[in-house]
Design an enzyme around this catalytic site. Sequence first.
Site, PDB file in Angstrom:
ATOM      1  N   PHE A 235       0.872  -1.178   0.000  1.00  0.00           N
ATOM      2  CA  PHE A 235       0.000   0.000   0.000  1.00  0.00           C
ATOM      3  C   PHE A 235       0.904   1.221   0.000  1.00  0.00           C
ATOM      4  CE2 PHE A 235      -1.806   3.680   1.936  1.00  0.00           C
ATOM      5  CZ  PHE A 235      -3.152   3.687   1.647  1.00  0.00           C
ATOM      6  N   GLU A 236       0.712   2.095  -0.967  1.00  0.00           N
ATOM      7  CA  GLU A 236       1.409   3.382  -0.924  1.00  0.00           C
ATOM      8  C   GLU A 236       0.518   4.402  -1.600  1.00  0.00           C
ATOM      9  OE1 GLU A 236       6.175   2.708  -1.393  1.00  0.00           O
ATOM     10  OE2 GLU A 236       5.042   2.551  -3.244  1.00  0.00           O
ATOM     11  N   ILE A 237       0.441   5.573  -1.011  1.00  0.00           N
ATOM     12  CA  ILE A 237      -0.094   6.737  -1.720  1.00  0.00           C
ATOM     13  C   ILE A 237       1.041   7.745  -1.665  1.00  0.00           C
ATOM     14  CG2 ILE A 237      -1.801   8.592  -1.742  1.00  0.00           C
ATOM     15  CD1 ILE A 237      -3.779   6.648  -0.416  1.00  0.00           C
ATOM     16  N   HIS A 272      12.274   2.285  -0.413  1.00  0.00           N
ATOM     17  CA  HIS A 272      11.418   3.481  -0.352  1.00  0.00           C
ATOM     18  C   HIS A 272      11.456   4.101   1.043  1.00  0.00           C
ATOM     19  CE1 HIS A 272       8.537   2.601  -3.973  1.00  0.00           C
ATOM     20  NE2 HIS A 272       9.779   2.754  -4.327  1.00  0.00           N
TER      21      HIS A 272
END
Length: 336
Positions: A235-237, A272
């Site tokens: 999950f990444e925004i 990241h």
Amino acid sequence: SQLPWADPHDSALFGDTHHAANATQRQNATLLMLARNSDTDNAVRSVRELEDKFNKKFGYPWVFLNEEEFSEEFKRRVSNVISGPVSFGQIPHDHWYQPDFIDEAKASAAREQMIKDNIIYGGSVSYRNMCRFNSGFFYRHELLQKYKWYWRVEPDVHFHCDIDSDPFKFMEDNNKIYGFTITMYEYHATIPTMWDTVTRFTRENPQYVHPNNAMAYISDNGGESYNLCHFWSNFEIASMDFWRGEVYSKFFDYLDATGGFYYERWGDAPVHSLGVTLFADKDQIHFFDDIGYEHNPYVHCPRQSGNWEKGKCACNPERSFDFDGYSCMRQWERIW
Ligand code: GDP
Ligand code: MN
């Protein structure tokens, strides 16, 4: 999938009138999924859930990427559950496959050892390709060039709550660059030399380290060693501008040149996470408590005041991973 006469940015057509105000403020963002043709069933389920819980109100476009050509079945079945624009792209060969500078004898010996040591995905080359692609290449794909923001979605994930306000707009309005829902420890055996490599990079490039960084989240001893905490990147925004910028680009190239993606089994999550925690302002990292999210075997269920009720969440907040002994929520919270 689109109606041929419909403008996907026409808020009167996409999303009901209650949410037209939201849709007219749509950000420069896309929903993004990397998938294989064999992921079709699970991809369709994830897309359908996010459309129901969020995107039918906002109409953001979707981009699907694959190192192979997507099958007609994948495209047809995914398009069937999407109301807005959708595109399917193939990843350029050089962005995916093991580069020539990798010593294959050394890489395969490392894989054999990881198989013996029972390290998850330890013997897999394709998993390594995927991790390297997600670390340093996805945001260079031509289909993503026009976007600033992406929401990474995987096959077979679940969204447990209504998402009525736009997380992209939240990111934009609050000057955020990276948003997460779950944080945990990485397996040390997959990244034995990563921290030394990162430390060498920051010593050689001290000007890149942000003065208001989140070092206290990733290290328990002021940076001497890495505590393995990272944001779970399925999950990444996040903002692709950050990944595309000078600092992260140099950082990725430096890591990549060591061959650690293949000689070890470096994940995109720690890459990241270390990039964003060291080179960005910690105030630009956001914990999305209000997004109920599940990727097997863990669930983040909203726990802060009123979020669970507001989102009509189906998950059990007492089972939220935030309270698990393996969660890094403690390390995240101590930096505030
Ligand atoms: P895990 O979450 O770490 O167990 O790894 P996944 O198997 O879920 O893979 C992470 C993401 O990469 C998912 O979106 C997968 O669909 C995608 N993925 C993994 N391996 C490949 C691959 O070889 N090709 C493609 N196209 N996608 C892959
Ligand atoms: Mn996954």
